[in-house]
Design a protein around this motif. Structure first.
Motif, short mmCIF file in Angstrom:
data_model
loop_
_atom_site.label_atom_id
_atom_site.label_comp_id
_atom_site.label_asym_id
_atom_site.label_seq_id
_atom_site.Cartn_x
_atom_site.Cartn_y
_atom_site.Cartn_z
N ILE A 1 2.32 11.53 -10.36
CA ILE A 1 1.30 12.69 -10.71
C ILE A 1 2.79 14.09 -10.78
O ILE A 1 2.15 14.82 -11.40
CB ILE A 1 0.91 13.02 -9.21
CG1 ILE A 1 -0.34 12.57 -9.10
CG2 ILE A 1 0.36 13.93 -8.85
CD1 ILE A 1 -1.14 11.80 -7.33
N LEU A 2 4.18 13.66 -10.20
CA LEU A 2 4.85 14.04 -10.33
C LEU A 2 4.94 14.52 -11.82
O LEU A 2 5.99 15.47 -12.62
CB LEU A 2 5.89 13.81 -8.91
CG LEU A 2 5.57 14.56 -7.31
CD1 LEU A 2 6.99 13.69 -6.92
CD2 LEU A 2 5.94 16.05 -7.39
N ASN A 3 5.53 13.13 -12.10
CA ASN A 3 5.82 13.18 -13.99
C ASN A 3 4.91 13.32 -14.98
O ASN A 3 5.52 13.89 -15.54
CB ASN A 3 6.21 10.70 -13.77
CG ASN A 3 6.56 10.84 -14.61
OD1 ASN A 3 7.44 11.31 -15.51
ND2 ASN A 3 6.23 9.91 -16.13
N HIS A 4 3.80 13.00 -14.31
CA HIS A 4 2.24 13.70 -15.48
C HIS A 4 3.05 15.55 -15.02
O HIS A 4 2.92 15.98 -15.93
CB HIS A 4 1.35 13.19 -14.81
CG HIS A 4 1.16 11.91 -15.15
ND1 HIS A 4 1.04 11.68 -16.68
CD2 HIS A 4 1.02 11.22 -15.07
CE1 HIS A 4 0.20 10.24 -16.68
NE2 HIS A 4 0.45 10.10 -15.77
N HIS B 1 0.74 -1.10 -0.31
CA HIS B 1 -0.18 0.28 0.17
C HIS B 1 0.76 1.31 -0.22
O HIS B 1 0.81 2.22 -0.90
CB HIS B 1 -1.55 -0.30 1.42
CG HIS B 1 -1.98 1.63 0.89
ND1 HIS B 1 -2.76 1.74 0.39
CD2 HIS B 1 -1.66 2.18 1.99
CE1 HIS B 1 -3.21 2.76 0.51
NE2 HIS B 1 -2.74 2.78 2.00
N THR B 2 2.18 1.08 0.88
CA THR B 2 2.56 2.48 0.62
C THR B 2 3.41 2.57 -0.53
O THR B 2 3.99 3.52 -0.82
CB THR B 2 3.96 2.42 1.75
OG1 THR B 2 3.31 1.99 3.34
CG2 THR B 2 4.99 3.43 1.96
N ILE B 3 4.25 0.91 -1.08
CA ILE B 3 4.61 1.20 -2.23
C ILE B 3 3.85 1.73 -3.01
O ILE B 3 4.13 2.85 -4.31
CB ILE B 3 5.38 0.34 -3.12
CG1 ILE B 3 5.90 -0.51 -2.01
CG2 ILE B 3 5.45 -0.18 -4.26
CD1 ILE B 3 7.23 0.46 -1.59
N GLN B 4 2.72 1.43 -3.42
CA GLN B 4 1.65 2.03 -4.71
C GLN B 4 1.64 3.81 -4.26
O GLN B 4 1.05 4.16 -5.31
CB GLN B 4 0.01 1.39 -4.57
CG GLN B 4 0.27 0.19 -4.60
CD GLN B 4 -0.72 -0.88 -4.82
OE1 GLN B 4 -1.81 -0.94 -3.43
NE2 GLN B 4 -1.36 -2.45 -4.86
N GLN B 5 1.27 3.91 -2.63
CA GLN B 5 1.01 5.58 -2.73
C GLN B 5 2.08 6.46 -2.98
O GLN B 5 1.64 7.42 -4.02
CB GLN B 5 1.03 6.07 -1.53
CG GLN B 5 -0.59 4.84 -0.63
CD GLN B 5 -0.60 5.53 0.68
OE1 GLN B 5 -0.10 6.07 1.61
NE2 GLN B 5 -1.79 5.93 1.42
N GLN B 6 2.91 5.93 -3.03
CA GLN B 6 4.61 6.15 -3.86
C GLN B 6 4.67 6.19 -4.80
O GLN B 6 4.90 7.45 -5.57
CB GLN B 6 5.93 6.07 -2.98
CG GLN B 6 5.70 6.18 -1.66
CD GLN B 6 7.12 5.12 -1.43
OE1 GLN B 6 7.70 4.63 -1.71
NE2 GLN B 6 7.48 5.54 0.34
N ILE B 7 3.82 5.40 -5.27
CA ILE B 7 4.40 5.54 -7.15
C ILE B 7 3.25 6.32 -7.91
O ILE B 7 3.24 7.03 -8.82
CB ILE B 7 4.02 3.70 -7.78
CG1 ILE B 7 5.03 2.87 -7.45
CG2 ILE B 7 3.06 3.85 -9.40
CD1 ILE B 7 4.98 1.37 -7.66
N ARG B 8 1.68 6.10 -6.63
CA ARG B 8 1.10 7.36 -7.55
C ARG B 8 1.72 8.65 -7.40
O ARG B 8 1.38 9.70 -8.26
CB ARG B 8 -0.55 7.12 -7.41
CG ARG B 8 -1.30 5.54 -7.05
CD ARG B 8 -2.52 5.80 -6.85
NE ARG B 8 -2.77 5.48 -5.06
CZ ARG B 8 -2.63 4.44 -4.66
NH1 ARG B 8 -2.62 3.33 -5.03
NH2 ARG B 8 -2.44 4.50 -3.10
N GLN B 9 2.01 9.02 -6.01
CA GLN B 9 2.41 10.28 -5.87
C GLN B 9 3.83 10.99 -7.35
O GLN B 9 4.06 11.51 -7.98
CB GLN B 9 2.70 10.03 -4.91
CG GLN B 9 2.17 10.42 -3.81
CD GLN B 9 3.54 10.07 -2.45
OE1 GLN B 9 4.00 10.33 -2.61
NE2 GLN B 9 2.42 10.47 -1.30
N LEU B 10 5.12 9.27 -7.47
CA LEU B 10 5.49 9.78 -8.26
C LEU B 10 4.49 9.87 -9.82
O LEU B 10 5.11 11.15 -10.85
CB LEU B 10 6.24 8.29 -8.01
CG LEU B 10 7.30 8.55 -7.43
CD1 LEU B 10 8.44 7.47 -7.35
CD2 LEU B 10 8.37 9.40 -7.07
#
Length: 631
Positions: free
Chosen positions: A382-385, A371-380
């Motif tokens: 978003i930052l990438n977009h 869950h933590t990794i998925q949140q970090q991936i979603r944040q990354l």
């Protein structure tokens, strides 16, 4: 023997005396001499025979003594053996009996002699005994014959008989030798053996049941573990654990609590209640401070059970088992299992709950980590977009000014040439103007690359498939690089097989790919190096290969060179520079047209191979392009 020897000796002496007298007599008679000599020889033979007879007589005497000694030993063994021995004739009349059989039959030994053995057999077994006795004529031995014997004035008792026949040279029975053993020990042994067999069967049954329970335990644990590990949802993990344990152990209540050690609370996250009389409800929060001793044991990873009692009846109302959801990183929560009445949890049930709680802890850690990794991936993401949107916006905003600057530079060049400021002679103004044009073109290329990257990542563009013949198309594209290679003293070779089939792809994208690969090859190939473009066909698939000598990309860098803005450290000895977008765009374009790209390295050489699928991924191709069409 003692009488014969002196007589032979006297005759021998008389013959010897006659022989001496005959030799002394003046009258010699040859016949007398021969007779005396023959008599002398006969006497010597008699003496030898007498000595041999003496020795044989001595041996017979010794053998007789040995027989007497052996017979005495046999008699002693016969008398002193603890088992009953009887010797009878062929009809069963007792000839000899030892002390043990006399004791067993409660009769003196002298009384037994000449008595039929059958009179000591129980009446119920006498007929069978007589039949078996008659069959001994054709048998050598009978063993383990169970029968009842009747001691004098006593009740029958069990006995075991063994009988062996002794025969003369003609085969007739001379005697029967009987071994008669008390069967009471045998019966006790058989009874003991039966009891032991019964115990062994019970132990085997018990062990089988234990193994069956252990197998069921392991099977149930594996099923629960597999279900728990297949899930990455915390609520689903707790639901599986609680329902599986409650169903398997037939519990009245099973609950899963998660701890918040900072807030010192435990929250009920899932509950399985078969009875209505349960202590907590879903979502209830329990204060640790209200029962700190209990939660101290839970936080240390212990499992324990206790009973609650009724004040009126003095009987157990329920048994509660606590098992910590614990791993090497700490305690996450606990399982609370409840059984009504007085049934307690056994060792195997507690072990099952502990194992499941341990697997639950692992699954919860894994779910939280994912869950933590998925949140970090979603944040990354978003930052990438945001970064891509920023670059796209900046590129769009810069494209128009740069186009105007390039046009202005062109107009300024024309004006300066007309005014005579720009000439063909070396001058600082000429250098400044060339730097201005070069940097402007570089910035325009960067902006175009960023826009192309955004377009390819959006995947909104449509492929325009065209069938081309690489034998004519590749030399046309490479024509613009030949002059550059000559200036840099490089060798450019095009090797396309004449029988290579046509290729169907988006020619515009393929041209950009080939130009970028050739551009990089020219940048990083030293003087007198070789650049080659080859193609090959395998099972309908076509591969286009661009190679250059002089440099080799390390194996650890071959995946990273396709990342945006990435440049291999210390790999540009000629200081050509670059943005790090070229190969990233190449891979995007290759993927866009449905092909794959692979980097291959050999000592002093690097190759980029583009593999095309046997059939085009989209649409219908248009007619093949030839060299004249491209022109």
């Amino acid at each position: 023997m003692a009488e014969i020897s002196p007589q032979i000796l006297a005759v021998f002496q008389r013959a010897l005396s006659l022989r001496e007298r005959a030799q002394e007599s003046p009258v010699r008679n040859d016949l007398l001499d021969a007779a005396l000599k023959e008599l002398y020889d006969v006497l010597e033979e008699l003496q030898v025979a007498e000595e041999d007879l003496y020795h044989r007589n001595q041996e017979l005497t010794n053998a007789f003594q040995e027989v007497i000694s052996q017979r005495q030993r046999y008699q002693d063994l016969f008398d002193l053996t603890p088992h009953g021995y009887v010797v009878t004739d062929a009809q069963g009349k007792i000839l000899e009996a030892n002390r043990a059989i006399a004791t067993l039959l409660a009769s003196p030994r002298a009384f037994l002699i000449d008595k039929p053995l059958s009179i000591f057999i129980a009446p119920d077994d006498r007929q069978a005994f007589s039949l078996q006795l008659g069959q001994l004529q054709n048998l050598k031995r009978i063993e383990a014959w169970e029968i009842q014997i009747c001691p004098v004035q006593q009740s029958p008792l069990p006995a075991v008989l063994t009988v062996e026949t002794t025969r003369d040279p003609s085969g007739s029975i001379t005697c029967l030798r009987w071994l008669i053993q008390d069967g009471r020990e045998r019966q006790q042994f058989k009874k003991l053996l039966v009891e032991q067999n019964t115990q062994l069967e019970q132990q085997a049954l018990q062990r089988t049941e234990e193994l069956q329970r252990a197998l069921e335990f392991e099977t149930g644990l594996k099923r629960i573990t597999d279900k728990v590990r297949d899930s990455l949802d915390e609520a689903e993990i707790l639901q599986i654990v609680v329902e599986e344990i409650a169903t398997r152990l037939k519990l009245d209540d099973c609950s899963a609590f998660l701890l918040d050690l900072d807030a010192e609370t435990a929250t009920l996250r899932y509950q399985f209640a078969a009875a209505q009389d349960h202590i907590y409800s879903l979502g209830d929060i329990v204060e640790i401070a209200n029962n700190r001793e209990l939660y101290t044991q839970i936080s240390q990873g212990y499992s324990f059970q206790f009973c609650t009692w009724s004040g009126e009846q003095g009987q157990s109302q329920r048994t509660i088992l606590f098992s910590s959801i614990f791993d090497d990183q700490g305690t996450l929560g606990y399982l609370q299992l409840t059984q009504l009445y007085s049934r307690v949890f056994n060792h195997q049930e507690i072990r099952l709950v502990q194992q499941v709680a341990s697997q639950c802890a692992i699954a919860l850690r894994q779910a939280r980590f994912v869950h933590t990794i998925q949140q970090q991936i979603r944040q990354l993401e978003i930052l990438n977009h945001l970064k891509d949107d920023f670059l796209s916006t900046v590129s769009h905003e810069l494209r128009s000014p740069l186009t105007s600057i390039k046009l202005s530079i062109r107009m300024l060049e024309i004006a300066l040439k007309q005014s005579g400021v720009l000439t063909t002679e070396p001058h600082p103004i000429n250098n400044y103007f060339e730097i201005l044009k070069t940097e402007c073109d570089r910035e325009i290329l960067l902006v175009n690359n960023l826009l192309d990257m955004a377009r390819l990542e959006a995947e909104k563009a449509q492929l325009f498939l065209t069938t081309v013949e690489l034998q004519t198309w590749v030399p046309t594209i490479a024509k613009g690089f030949r002059e550059r290679c000559q200036l840099q003293q490089q060798q450019l070779c095009i090797e396309i097989p004449p029988d290579l089939p046509p290729l169907t792809t988006d020619v515009t994208e393929l041209e950009q790919i080939l130009r970028e690969l050739l551009h990089n090859a020219c940048k990083y190939t030293p003087a007198h190096g070789r650049i080659s473009v080859t193609a090959q066909s395998t099972a309908g698939s076509i591969a286009l290969i661009v190679s250059n000598t002089g440099v080799e990309i390390p194996l650890s860098e071959r995946d990273r060179i396709f990342e945006r803005f990435y440049r291999i450290p210390h790999s540009d000895p000629w200081k050509h520079g670059g943005t790090g977008l070229g190969l990233a765009l190449v891979r995007k374009r290759v993927e866009y047209i449905g092909a794959t790209i692979e980097v291959q390295g050999q000592p002093g050489q690097t190759s980029f191979q583009i593999s095309f699928p046997p059939y085009p991924p989209y649409g219908d191709p248009v007619s093949p392009q030839t060299e004249s069409d491209l022109a």
